[in-house]
Design an enzyme around this catalytic site. Structure first.
Site, PDB file in Angstrom:
ATOM      1  N   GLN A 114     -14.531 -34.452  33.341  1.00  8.85           N
ATOM      2  CA  GLN A 114     -13.781 -33.515  34.178  1.00  8.85           C
ATOM      3  C   GLN A 114     -14.003 -33.790  35.671  1.00  8.85           C
ATOM      4  O   GLN A 114     -13.088 -33.632  36.479  1.00  8.85           O
ATOM      5  CB  GLN A 114     -14.207 -32.082  33.826  1.00  8.85           C
ATOM      6  CG  GLN A 114     -13.237 -31.017  34.265  1.00  8.85           C
ATOM      7  CD  GLN A 114     -12.089 -30.807  33.277  1.00  8.85           C
ATOM      8  OE1 GLN A 114     -12.303 -30.698  32.090  1.00  8.85           O
ATOM      9  NE2 GLN A 114     -10.876 -30.758  33.784  1.00  8.85           N
ATOM     10  N   LYS A 117     -11.740 -36.693  36.532  1.00  5.41           N
ATOM     11  CA  LYS A 117     -10.348 -36.269  36.321  1.00  5.41           C
ATOM     12  C   LYS A 117      -9.903 -35.370  37.468  1.00  5.41           C
ATOM     13  O   LYS A 117      -8.837 -35.555  38.057  1.00  5.41           O
ATOM     14  CB  LYS A 117     -10.258 -35.506  34.992  1.00  5.41           C
ATOM     15  CG  LYS A 117      -8.873 -35.012  34.647  1.00  5.41           C
ATOM     16  CD  LYS A 117      -8.866 -33.950  33.546  1.00  5.41           C
ATOM     17  CE  LYS A 117      -9.566 -34.365  32.279  1.00  5.41           C
ATOM     18  NZ  LYS A 117      -9.275 -33.456  31.135  1.00  5.41           N
ATOM     19  N   LYS A 129     -17.697 -27.592  32.408  1.00  2.00           N
ATOM     20  CA  LYS A 129     -17.143 -27.316  31.084  1.00  2.00           C
ATOM     21  C   LYS A 129     -18.064 -26.330  30.395  1.00  2.00           C
ATOM     22  O   LYS A 129     -19.263 -26.288  30.691  1.00  2.00           O
ATOM     23  CB  LYS A 129     -17.081 -28.600  30.254  1.00  2.00           C
ATOM     24  CG  LYS A 129     -16.064 -28.568  29.146  1.00  2.00           C
ATOM     25  CD  LYS A 129     -14.704 -29.035  29.637  1.00  2.00           C
ATOM     26  CE  LYS A 129     -13.619 -28.830  28.624  1.00  2.00           C
ATOM     27  NZ  LYS A 129     -12.366 -29.467  29.066  1.00  2.00           N
ATOM     28  N   GLY A 168      -8.860 -22.763  29.604  1.00  2.00           N
ATOM     29  CA  GLY A 168      -8.865 -22.997  28.161  1.00  2.00           C
ATOM     30  C   GLY A 168      -9.193 -24.425  27.788  1.00  2.00           C
ATOM     31  O   GLY A 168      -9.214 -25.325  28.623  1.00  2.00           O
ATOM     32  N   ASP A 169      -9.458 -24.623  26.518  1.00  2.00           N
ATOM     33  CA  ASP A 169      -9.607 -25.941  25.890  1.00  2.00           C
ATOM     34  C   ASP A 169      -9.445 -25.661  24.386  1.00  2.00           C
ATOM     35  O   ASP A 169      -8.855 -24.631  24.022  1.00  2.00           O
ATOM     36  CB  ASP A 169     -10.976 -26.567  26.234  1.00  2.00           C
ATOM     37  CG  ASP A 169     -11.057 -28.048  25.875  1.00  2.00           C
ATOM     38  OD1 ASP A 169     -10.552 -28.877  26.641  1.00  2.00           O
ATOM     39  OD2 ASP A 169     -11.611 -28.386  24.813  1.00  2.00           O
ATOM     40  N   THR A 213      -0.338 -29.770  30.374  1.00  2.00           N
ATOM     41  CA  THR A 213      -1.066 -30.960  29.911  1.00  2.00           C
ATOM     42  C   THR A 213      -0.130 -31.888  29.141  1.00  2.00           C
ATOM     43  O   THR A 213      -0.079 -33.105  29.387  1.00  2.00           O
ATOM     44  CB  THR A 213      -2.277 -30.572  29.050  1.00  2.00           C
ATOM     45  OG1 THR A 213      -3.013 -29.552  29.717  1.00  2.00           O
ATOM     46  CG2 THR A 213      -3.173 -31.767  28.803  1.00  2.00           C
ATOM     47  N   SER A 381      -3.789 -25.842  36.815  1.00  2.00           N
ATOM     48  CA  SER A 381      -4.807 -24.796  36.989  1.00  2.00           C
ATOM     49  C   SER A 381      -5.161 -24.644  38.472  1.00  2.00           C
ATOM     50  O   SER A 381      -5.302 -23.527  38.980  1.00  2.00           O
ATOM     51  CB  SER A 381      -6.084 -25.159  36.233  1.00  2.00           C
ATOM     52  OG  SER A 381      -6.007 -24.779  34.882  1.00  2.00           O
TER      53      SER A 381
HETATM   54  P1  NDP Z   1      -5.955 -26.428  20.661  1.00  2.00           P
HETATM   55  O1  NDP Z   1      -7.079 -25.618  20.197  1.00  2.00           O
HETATM   56  O2  NDP Z   1      -4.712 -25.780  21.123  1.00  2.00           O
HETATM   57  O3  NDP Z   1      -5.528 -27.487  19.546  1.00  2.00           O
HETATM   58  C1  NDP Z   1      -6.435 -28.402  19.054  1.00  2.00           C
HETATM   59  C2  NDP Z   1      -5.734 -29.276  18.042  1.00  2.00           C
HETATM   60  O4  NDP Z   1      -6.577 -30.362  17.673  1.00  2.00           O
HETATM   61  C3  NDP Z   1      -5.429 -28.542  16.763  1.00  2.00           C
HETATM   62  O5  NDP Z   1      -4.300 -29.115  16.165  1.00  2.00           O
HETATM   63  C4  NDP Z   1      -6.696 -28.798  15.953  1.00  2.00           C
HETATM   64  O6  NDP Z   1      -6.536 -28.654  14.563  1.00  2.00           O
HETATM   65  C5  NDP Z   1      -6.946 -30.238  16.309  1.00  2.00           C
HETATM   66  N1  NDP Z   1      -8.386 -30.505  16.152  1.00  2.00           N
HETATM   67  C6  NDP Z   1      -9.416 -29.867  16.749  1.00  2.00           C
HETATM   68  N2  NDP Z   1     -10.583 -30.349  16.336  1.00  2.00           N
HETATM   69  C7  NDP Z   1     -10.272 -31.309  15.468  1.00  2.00           C
HETATM   70  C8  NDP Z   1     -11.053 -32.182  14.698  1.00  2.00           C
HETATM   71  N3  NDP Z   1     -12.397 -32.145  14.735  1.00  2.00           N
HETATM   72  N4  NDP Z   1     -10.404 -33.087  13.920  1.00  2.00           N
HETATM   73  C9  NDP Z   1      -9.045 -33.112  13.878  1.00  2.00           C
HETATM   74  N5  NDP Z   1      -8.256 -32.296  14.592  1.00  2.00           N
HETATM   75  C10 NDP Z   1      -8.864 -31.423  15.353  1.00  2.00           C
HETATM   76  O7  NDP Z   1      -6.556 -27.366  21.799  1.00  2.00           O
HETATM   77  P2  NDP Z   1      -5.816 -28.180  22.953  1.00  2.00           P
HETATM   78  O8  NDP Z   1      -4.482 -28.634  22.491  1.00  2.00           O
HETATM   79  O9  NDP Z   1      -5.914 -27.382  24.177  1.00  2.00           O
HETATM   80  O10 NDP Z   1      -6.792 -29.421  23.123  1.00  2.00           O
HETATM   81  C11 NDP Z   1      -6.601 -30.666  22.448  1.00  2.00           C
HETATM   82  C12 NDP Z   1      -7.321 -31.759  23.200  1.00  2.00           C
HETATM   83  O11 NDP Z   1      -6.788 -31.869  24.521  1.00  2.00           O
HETATM   84  C13 NDP Z   1      -8.827 -31.569  23.387  1.00  2.00           C
HETATM   85  O12 NDP Z   1      -9.452 -32.825  23.387  1.00  2.00           O
HETATM   86  C14 NDP Z   1      -8.914 -30.957  24.782  1.00  2.00           C
HETATM   87  O13 NDP Z   1     -10.192 -31.194  25.347  1.00  2.00           O
HETATM   88  C15 NDP Z   1      -7.843 -31.762  25.479  1.00  2.00           C
HETATM   89  N6  NDP Z   1      -7.291 -31.189  26.713  1.00  2.00           N
HETATM   90  C16 NDP Z   1      -6.807 -29.912  26.769  1.00  2.00           C
HETATM   91  C17 NDP Z   1      -6.257 -29.430  27.929  1.00  2.00           C
HETATM   92  C18 NDP Z   1      -5.656 -28.079  28.011  1.00  2.00           C
HETATM   93  O14 NDP Z   1      -5.123 -27.739  29.081  1.00  2.00           O
HETATM   94  N7  NDP Z   1      -5.653 -27.274  26.968  1.00  2.00           N
HETATM   95  C19 NDP Z   1      -6.235 -30.240  29.158  1.00  2.00           C
HETATM   96  C20 NDP Z   1      -6.689 -31.597  28.970  1.00  2.00           C
HETATM   97  C21 NDP Z   1      -7.213 -32.024  27.801  1.00  2.00           C
HETATM   98  P3  NDP Z   1      -7.249 -27.405  13.816  1.00  2.00           P
HETATM   99  O15 NDP Z   1      -6.361 -26.241  14.078  1.00  2.00           O
HETATM  100  O16 NDP Z   1      -7.290 -27.828  12.376  1.00  2.00           O
HETATM  101  O17 NDP Z   1      -8.618 -27.251  14.392  1.00  2.00           O
HETATM  102  O1  2IT Z   2      -9.862 -30.894  29.708  1.00  2.00           O
HETATM  103  C1  2IT Z   2      -9.226 -30.260  30.568  1.00  2.00           C
HETATM  104  O2  2IT Z   2      -8.821 -30.798  31.605  1.00  2.00           O
HETATM  105  C2  2IT Z   2      -8.936 -28.844  30.319  1.00  2.00           C
HETATM  106  N1  2IT Z   2      -9.289 -28.329  29.269  1.00  2.00           N
HETATM  107  C3  2IT Z   2      -8.245 -28.020  31.370  1.00  2.00           C
HETATM  108  C4  2IT Z   2      -9.249 -27.465  32.354  1.00  2.00           C
HETATM  109  C5  2IT Z   2      -8.699 -26.494  33.363  1.00  2.00           C
HETATM  110  O3  2IT Z   2      -9.539 -26.018  34.154  1.00  2.00           O
HETATM  111  O4  2IT Z   2      -7.509 -26.218  33.412  1.00  2.00           O
END
Ligand code: NDP
Ligand code: 2IT
Length: 449
Positions: A114, A117, A129, A168-169, A213, A381
């Site tokens: 992060q 990034k 984080k 969120g994450d 994202t 954000s």
């Molecule tokens: P969500 O909780 O909305 O979705 C996560 C997704 O990934 C779900 O489909 C989940 O399936 C799947 N998943 C989680 N853990 C696993 C696992 N161990 N194996 C397989 N699938 C898995 O999260 P986000 O979409 O927000 O985040 C997804 C990724 O993007 C993460 O790596 C996060 O760090 C990254 N990210 C998120 C950002 C954001 O703004 N939200 C910004 C930048 C990066 P299930 O429902 O079965 O758990």
């Molecule tokens: O991994 C990421 O960049 C995030 N989960 C978003 C972080 C944020 O502060 O919006």
């Protein structure tokens, strides 16, 4: 071996010696520091100043007990964390993850990523984080609220609009941010809008944050492809995940004329030769928090396969891993390359293992690394924080246009550094150098911090 190669090896040995049980953290430090060796060679002062040793040590870590009761009045104890990694260029900023796998190694890796990034976004935000090993799956709204309130009852003393701004994450979306914000406001007795981002639109959230994202990922891919004179029109795209990032990546890829044929969750993946129906995915995931296997109930041409890794055996032109760390290993990378995939861009954080990344680079795959390709979320954000400060809300188009500009700028910056340091298609090196430079300069200017 060069002096700087030795320096990086020494720092990596130090990470291993201090925290032998933190493989995710070790891997991300290795990825970043080994790729910036050409930059360190031109800037030897950073070795003398022990810049790498400083950067691997979080400024602060808090861990705390979270006690809450479920709907049957049974008591549960979870572990809460916040890793405040680096505040050289702004208040700590980064998401909260609620998932049973959460531990210090994973949060330190995410916080470390992060930092660079956030630097790449060009906005004034440091890196952090946090999260908990709490599992939101199968919990009622009331249980999630109870947990969020208990979590914030401790976290509140460590955050603030000028101190640390979580978002969120995985496992933390609009619902959780709402409950967390409500509890923060109640304890502080003040309306500090910019203490959290990803808020709802009725109480200080920004338009486009939900989409940012996934949309940003596609804007980044478009920048990569434009330069090669390739269009997204008609390309077959494979996406993993079906959460926030995956949903809006699929939506924007389709708007750009691509055909997205897969999505997944941790149980398995869907292959739809007709193209994924995004409204069905939203109904399942955003609508009733269901499982992705329900997709085939309404789409008879689609197939569901148990096990999420199989998603990378599907033939595609472009692969967008949007689920979680380590989901795309060397074997998957070989499947993709064998099947003619030419572009991989990371929506998730560190989804590709280090050997998979090496394989992509060796095979001349156009590779968009996470800290550049998925920076759109945190960038918006930071725009949410700006809007909160001026007590105004910008339109969807205004924020979306700024997001496009930011992603184009990140791409140009990574590309320029890749060229300047002699490996023009290596955006891993380019993004790491670009991100590192600004943080290192800010730390240097601030003295012994
Ligand atoms: P969500 O909780 O909305 O979705 C996560 C997704 O990934 C779900 O489909 C989940 O399936 C799947 N998943 C989680 N853990 C696993 C696992 N161990 N194996 C397989 N699938 C898995 O999260 P986000 O979409 O927000 O985040 C997804 C990724 O993007 C993460 O790596 C996060 O760090 C990254 N990210 C998120 C950002 C954001 O703004 N939200 C910004 C930048 C990066 P299930 O429902 O079965 O758990
Ligand atoms: O991994 C990421 O960049 C995030 N989960 C978003 C972080 C944020 O502060 O919006």
């Amino acid at each position: 071996m060069s002096v700087m190669q030795n320096y990086v090896d020494d720092v990596l040995a130090l990470v291993k010696q201090r925290d032998p049980d933190q493989p995710e953290f070790y891997n991300t430090v290795r990825e970043v520091f080994t790729s910036i060796i050409p930059f360190l060679e031109k800037n030897p002062q950073y070795k003398a100043e022990k810049m790498l040793e400083r950067m691997i040590e979080p400024e602060r870590i808090v861990t705390f007990r979270v006690v809450w009761q479920d709907d049957k009045n049974e008591t549960h104890i979870n572990r809460g964390y916040r890793v405040q990694m680096n505040s050289a260029i702004g208040p700590y900023k980064g998401g909260l993850r609620f998932h049973p796998s959460v531990n210090l190694s994973i949060l330190k890796f995410l916080a470390f990523e992060q930092v660079f990034k956030n630097s790449l976004t060009s906005l004034p935000i440091g890196g952090g984080k946090g999260g908990s090993d709490f599992d939101p799956k199968g919990k009622s709204d009331n249980e999630v609220m109870k947990f969020c309130q208990a979590f914030m009852t401790e976290l509140y003393r460590h955050i603030g609009p000028h101190v640390d701004v979580p978002a969120g994450d995985i496992g933390v979306g609009g619902r959780e941010i709402g409950y967390l914000f409500g509890q923060y406001k109640r304890i502080r007795d003040a309306y500090d809008s910019a203490v959290l981002t990803g808020k709802g639109l009725t109480y200080g959230g920004s338009l486009t944050r939900t989409e940012a994202t996934g949309y940003g990922l596609l804007y980044f891919v478009k920048n990569m492809l434009d330069e090669k004179g390739i269009s997204l029109q008609g390309k077959v795209v494979s996406v993993s995940g079906s959460g926030n990032v995956a949903t809006y990546a699929i939506q924007k890829a389709q708007e750009f004329g691509a055909k997205v044929v897969t999505c997944s969750d941790s149980d398995g993946y869907v292959y739809d030769p007709d193209g994924i129906d995004i409204n069905t995915v939203k109904d399942i995931k955003e609508g009733h928090r269901g499982r992705i296997k329900e997709y085939i109930q309404t789409h008879p041409n689609a197939e569901y396969h148990e096990g999420c890794r199989g998603v990378w055996s599907v033939k595609c032109d472009i692969a967008l891993p949007c689920a979680t760390q380590g989901e795309l290993d060397l074997e998957s990378a070989k499947h993709l390359v064998d099947n003619g995939c030419k572009v991989v861009a990371e929506g998730a954080n560190m989804p590709s293992t280090l050997d998979a990344i090496d394989y992509f680079l060796q095979n001349k795959i156009l590779f968009g690394p996470a800290k550049a390709a998925n920076a759109g979320g945190v960038a918006v954000s930071a725009l949410e924080m700006s809007q909160n400060s001026e007590r105004l809300s910008w339109t969807f188009e205004e924020v979306d246009n700024k997001l496009k500009d930011i992603m184009a700028n990140i791409y140009r910056n990574a590309k320029k550094n890749a060229i300047d340091f002699g490996d023009p298609d290596n955006l891993v090196m380019g993004a790491n150098i670009a991100g590192f430079k600004k943080v290192a300069e800010a730390m240097e200017a601030q003295g012994l911090v």
